[in-house]
Design a protein around this motif. Sequence first.
Motif, PDB file in Angstrom:
ATOM      1  N   LEU A  83       0.834  -1.216   0.000  1.00  0.00           N
ATOM      2  CA  LEU A  83       0.000   0.000   0.000  1.00  0.00           C
ATOM      3  C   LEU A  83       0.861   1.255   0.000  1.00  0.00           C
ATOM      4  O   LEU A  83       0.546   2.242  -0.655  1.00  0.00           O
ATOM      5  CB  LEU A  83      -0.894   0.021   1.251  1.00  0.00           C
ATOM      6  CG  LEU A  83      -2.107  -0.910   1.253  1.00  0.00           C
ATOM      7  CD1 LEU A  83      -2.812  -0.854   2.590  1.00  0.00           C
ATOM      8  CD2 LEU A  83      -3.058  -0.520   0.136  1.00  0.00           C
ATOM      9  N   GLN A  84       1.978   1.197   0.754  1.00  0.00           N
ATOM     10  CA  GLN A  84       2.822   2.380   0.825  1.00  0.00           C
ATOM     11  C   GLN A  84       3.515   2.672  -0.503  1.00  0.00           C
ATOM     12  O   GLN A  84       3.969   3.788  -0.730  1.00  0.00           O
ATOM     13  CB  GLN A  84       3.845   2.232   1.945  1.00  0.00           C
ATOM     14  CG  GLN A  84       3.376   2.939   3.212  1.00  0.00           C
ATOM     15  CD  GLN A  84       3.454   2.076   4.445  1.00  0.00           C
ATOM     16  OE1 GLN A  84       4.417   1.341   4.614  1.00  0.00           O
ATOM     17  NE2 GLN A  84       2.449   2.148   5.298  1.00  0.00           N
TER      18      GLN A  84
ATOM     19  N   PRO B 204      -5.748  -3.774  -7.765  1.00  0.00           N
ATOM     20  CA  PRO B 204      -4.836  -4.173  -8.863  1.00  0.00           C
ATOM     21  C   PRO B 204      -3.373  -3.870  -8.552  1.00  0.00           C
ATOM     22  O   PRO B 204      -2.489  -4.661  -8.874  1.00  0.00           O
ATOM     23  CB  PRO B 204      -5.316  -3.324 -10.041  1.00  0.00           C
ATOM     24  CG  PRO B 204      -6.697  -2.933  -9.720  1.00  0.00           C
ATOM     25  CD  PRO B 204      -6.803  -2.874  -8.240  1.00  0.00           C
ATOM     26  N   LEU B 205      -3.135  -2.717  -7.894  1.00  0.00           N
ATOM     27  CA  LEU B 205      -1.743  -2.362  -7.619  1.00  0.00           C
ATOM     28  C   LEU B 205      -1.146  -3.183  -6.476  1.00  0.00           C
ATOM     29  O   LEU B 205       0.061  -3.188  -6.271  1.00  0.00           O
ATOM     30  CB  LEU B 205      -1.629  -0.864  -7.324  1.00  0.00           C
ATOM     31  CG  LEU B 205      -1.826   0.013  -8.572  1.00  0.00           C
ATOM     32  CD1 LEU B 205      -1.867   1.476  -8.199  1.00  0.00           C
ATOM     33  CD2 LEU B 205      -0.737  -0.249  -9.604  1.00  0.00           C
ATOM     34  N   LEU B 206      -2.006  -3.857  -5.742  1.00  0.00           N
ATOM     35  CA  LEU B 206      -1.500  -4.724  -4.674  1.00  0.00           C
ATOM     36  C   LEU B 206      -1.163  -6.114  -5.202  1.00  0.00           C
ATOM     37  O   LEU B 206      -0.710  -6.971  -4.443  1.00  0.00           O
ATOM     38  CB  LEU B 206      -2.533  -4.850  -3.557  1.00  0.00           C
ATOM     39  CG  LEU B 206      -2.528  -3.766  -2.489  1.00  0.00           C
ATOM     40  CD1 LEU B 206      -3.594  -4.076  -1.460  1.00  0.00           C
ATOM     41  CD2 LEU B 206      -1.174  -3.673  -1.818  1.00  0.00           C
ATOM     42  N   ALA B 207      -1.402  -6.357  -6.495  1.00  0.00           N
ATOM     43  CA  ALA B 207      -1.236  -7.712  -7.033  1.00  0.00           C
ATOM     44  C   ALA B 207       0.122  -8.348  -6.705  1.00  0.00           C
ATOM     45  O   ALA B 207       0.151  -9.507  -6.274  1.00  0.00           O
ATOM     46  CB  ALA B 207      -1.495  -7.711  -8.534  1.00  0.00           C
ATOM     47  N   PRO B 208       1.252  -7.632  -6.863  1.00  0.00           N
ATOM     48  CA  PRO B 208       2.525  -8.288  -6.531  1.00  0.00           C
ATOM     49  C   PRO B 208       2.604  -8.690  -5.054  1.00  0.00           C
ATOM     50  O   PRO B 208       3.092  -9.775  -4.728  1.00  0.00           O
ATOM     51  CB  PRO B 208       3.573  -7.212  -6.846  1.00  0.00           C
ATOM     52  CG  PRO B 208       2.898  -6.260  -7.770  1.00  0.00           C
ATOM     53  CD  PRO B 208       1.452  -6.281  -7.401  1.00  0.00           C
ATOM     54  N   ALA B 209       2.086  -7.804  -4.177  1.00  0.00           N
ATOM     55  CA  ALA B 209       2.077  -8.129  -2.752  1.00  0.00           C
ATOM     56  C   ALA B 209       1.221  -9.365  -2.496  1.00  0.00           C
ATOM     57  O   ALA B 209       1.589 -10.252  -1.721  1.00  0.00           O
ATOM     58  CB  ALA B 209       1.567  -6.950  -1.936  1.00  0.00           C
TER      59      ALA B 209
END
Lengths: 308, 273
Positions: free
Chosen positions: A195-196, A223-228
């Motif tokens: 998230l950061q 979607p932007l958390l997908a790698p995490a």
Amino acid sequence: MKPSVVVTKARPRRTTGMRLAKSPVMLNWMYLPALLLFAVFIYYPFFRGLLISFTDWDGYSQALHYIGIDNYKRMLTDSRVHTVIINTLIYGLGSTLFQNMFGLLYALLLNKHGKAKTFVRVIVYIPAIVSPIIMGYIWYFLLQYNGGAINDIIMAFTGKPVNLLADPKVNVWIIMIVNTYQFLGIAMMIFLSGLQGISKDYYEAAEIDGASPLKRFANITFPLLAPALTTSIILNLIGGLKLFDVIAALTNGGPGYASASLSTMMYQLYFARQDAGLAASLGNLMFLLITVISLTSLYFLRRKELSQ
Amino acid sequence: MKQRKRTVVYTVIGLLVALVHIIPFYILLTVSFKDLRDMSSKWLFPGYGFTGNFISAWQNAHLGRAFLNTGVITVMSVVLILIFGSLAAFPLARYQSRLNKWVYGIFVSALIVPPLTILVPLYKLFVDIGFMNTYFGIVLLHVTFQLSMAIFLYTSFIGTIPRELDEAAMIDGATKTGMFFRIILPLLKPVTATIVIMNANSIWNDYQFSLFFLQKPDSRTITVALSSFFGENSAQIGWIAAGSLMAAIPSILVYILLQKYFVDGIAAGAVKG
């Protein structure tokens, strides 16, 4: 200053030995110790384990007696093994689901707003620092039949205690929950660091467009958390599928093998039943299960990451 | 106004979450400070200062010896992991020949192999070469199974160090090996701290390896000492609780003091995925 010193010295002769000494290949000695350890303690035992799985070895006799694929046949036909495989999947997939669900919720809760967020993060993460076997004993005090903390509450409502750890319908799920409780802090931390990494610009743009919070979550955050998410899922899968300590502390796999995982069943077959051949086959099955599940998840998750 | 309301709601929910998560530790505390004859609910904190459980647990579970064993094993393993890991990472990061890519693959592929899957042959190997119940044997096992992660982290960290530094050192006449020791090694401090914390924690907490390969009472680590103590005294739950508490405290203290490195470790692991 330095070059002049070199020039005044006799010009160094470039022998083959010296050229070899300058070549990068000479550096490869640096990984030899590590490679030796891997060969002796991982690769050699792995292949020997394949051999042992085709024997009826008892764990101590000198000679190995080959029996073909009997162990694998036994594994496929034994209903106890089936239960244990299902348990292992519950521990692996169940914990993964809940750890990621709660990990994500907690990360969203503790990312920006609220006063005590650092404190809460520390509290949620502490169980992950404690040895899982000790975590198992700690939960034993809550789950005990006689005077267990949870049974105190149950008794306040129903008047009689429930034997939570002896009931095979319940104890598998309890073990899964204890594992989830212990390691969801790791998922939370992974999501927090994800998230950061998301730029505020996206949210500002979405706000100008008038996107609702739910829309913002679905179209930006998630979607932007997908790698995490990928990392967290893979770590949790491997951790859950090899679960041993908590089971050893709470039920020891019992009653019978009702709450055993492949790990604990293998341990018991080997040390308590001297059925080393079958134990080795179970080990190979576990290896296959973990490799296949984690690599296929990795493949699909990565593909999803790329398509976004 | 809306902002303030949100802050309050998030704070309250956060504190409730913390409260739920702390319950098992609260119960651990009440049980470990309670006299064995005190049959009151585990939810109630004893109204007296009883520390007898700690003394009994320390003596009967031989925790002194166990702490010493665990400490020696952890320190020895971590030191070797740092040495072998950083050494191995250098050629793998700097000279990516086809051979070295393969070797890197061999190291990193072990990340998904849980040690337990090869328990049977590993145990046989240990008996054959006389490594059972030795510091030496268990240390080498820990080192091997933690090396994947260390090599992975060191290799990707060295990859971020500019090659110009290497070239400058070469001009000054350093050999390639010398370059590693004089230029690269001093720069590895931050990632080394992460590796130390992560590995020390997981070796300190290890139960499986220690259970299989350290079976003599003298060689037991904390987790094994506690589990055999649990096996013998499952009725004396106050003792078990006190022992568990003493075993858990060092890790928790280290975490609270060095939180940054734990978080860095997770973030570094997150790259791995």
